[in-house]
Design a protein around this motif. Structure first.
Motif, PDB file in Angstrom:
ATOM      1  N   CYS A  88       0.697  -1.277   0.093  1.00  0.00           N
ATOM      2  CA  CYS A  88      -0.090  -0.114   0.050  1.00  0.00           C
ATOM      3  C   CYS A  88       0.895   1.365  -0.084  1.00  0.00           C
ATOM      4  O   CYS A  88       0.410   2.424   0.163  1.00  0.00           O
ATOM      5  N   CYS A  91       3.137   2.333   1.923  1.00  0.00           N
ATOM      6  CA  CYS A  91       3.622   2.771   3.356  1.00  0.00           C
ATOM      7  C   CYS A  91       5.226   2.818   3.266  1.00  0.00           C
ATOM      8  O   CYS A  91       5.846   2.069   2.718  1.00  0.00           O
ATOM      9  N   ASN A 129      -5.156   5.903   1.563  1.00  0.00           N
ATOM     10  CA  ASN A 129      -4.239   4.863   2.053  1.00  0.00           C
ATOM     11  C   ASN A 129      -4.538   4.160   3.489  1.00  0.00           C
ATOM     12  O   ASN A 129      -4.621   3.201   3.629  1.00  0.00           O
TER      13      ASN A 129
END
Length: 275
Positions: free
Chosen positions: A47, A49, A109
């Motif tokens: 995702c 991160c 997100n």
């Protein structure tokens, strides 16, 4: 390389079996909790991160699940949770897959990471409860997903013509899905014939007690959830431009690549056996 895949699979399977055969629940609980934390790190990285945020997400999930385990315990009657988790999977997964990669990119997100952590958390909680029911319960759930995955792969390779979700996972076909359905029916019959009753209950024995038609309907629903779990991870990886969730398993990729189909199957399986 093939030898890497074989050695990695045997090592992981050996750890799981050793923890399963232990009379206490804590070896299996700690091992699977560690695996879930690694999978949470993989999901967060998919995702987009940062490394620090991904590690924090994994450790935060691990701490929350450990706290739940210590404070509540698996003896707690949480049968109300399984239909709730199943309904969430049946609503959210088709919606996300229908929206496709572009729809996934449109999500913030935070919700994307939270979805993965929730899927992993509820799956771990289901695994702990299945372990308390017995070895047969856990193995029957694992085998359902593994048999379906293997049959879908070989059936799709041999007979595949119609694409299941070409924009998400071009290799998957409807013929592969029907091959998996047939394999699960045959495997279920064999399980009912050969599984020793004194080894404890299993998912298949619970299904059969409901009658042939309900058993068939629920078996197909379990298959559908396993396919959607697999497709969801494929969607996330396609959005991230990644082939594997990580390289932590030599020859296999990441933990999510091995257990993605299991995540939405577990709550329905626990609902069936606790209803």
């Amino acid at each position: 390389m093939l030898w890497q895949r074989v050695l990695t699979a045997l090592g992981l399977l050996g750890l799981l079996l050793a923890s399963l055969w232990h009379s206490a629940d804590w070896p299996f609980g700690l091992l699977t909790l560690a695996l879930v934390c690694v999978a949470a790190w993989e999901w967060a990285r998919l995702c987009a991160c940062s490394p620090v945020v991904a590690v924090a997400a994994a450790l935060g999930l691990g701490a929350a699940l450990m706290g739940l385990w210590v404070l509540v315990g698996v003896d707690y009657d949480g049968s109300w949770f399984w239909p709730l988790a199943t309904a969430a999977c049946l609503v959210l997964l088709p919606l996300l897959l229908h929206r496709g990669v572009q729809g996934w990119r449109g999500l913030a997100n935070g919700p994307r990471v939270a979805l993965g952590l929730l899927l992993l958390g509820q799956a771990w909680w289901a695994l702990l409860h299945a372990k308390t029911i017995g070895l047969g319960m856990l193995l029957s759930i694992f085998m359902l997903v593994w048999v379906a995955d293997i049959a879908a792969y070989f059936g799709g390779k041999r007979f595949g013509r119609r694409k299941l979700a070409p924009s998400i996972s071009p290799g998957k076909t409807w013929e592969g899905v029907w091959s998996a359905a047939l394999a699960l029916l045959l495997f279920g019959v064999l399980w009912l014939q050969w599984w020793p009753a004194h080894w404890g209950p299993s998912l298949y024995t619970h299904l059969w007690q409901l009658g042939p038609l309900p058993a068939l309907a629920l078996l197909l629903l379990l298959l559908a959830l396993s396919v959607m779990g697999d497709l969801l991870e494929s969607l996330v990886k396609r959005n991230a431009g990644r082939k594997d969730s990580s390289r932590i398993l030599p020859g296999h990729g990441g933990l999510l690549d091995r257990f993605d189909a299991l995540l939405p199957v577990l709550p329905l399986a626990l609902w069936i056996v606790t209803a």
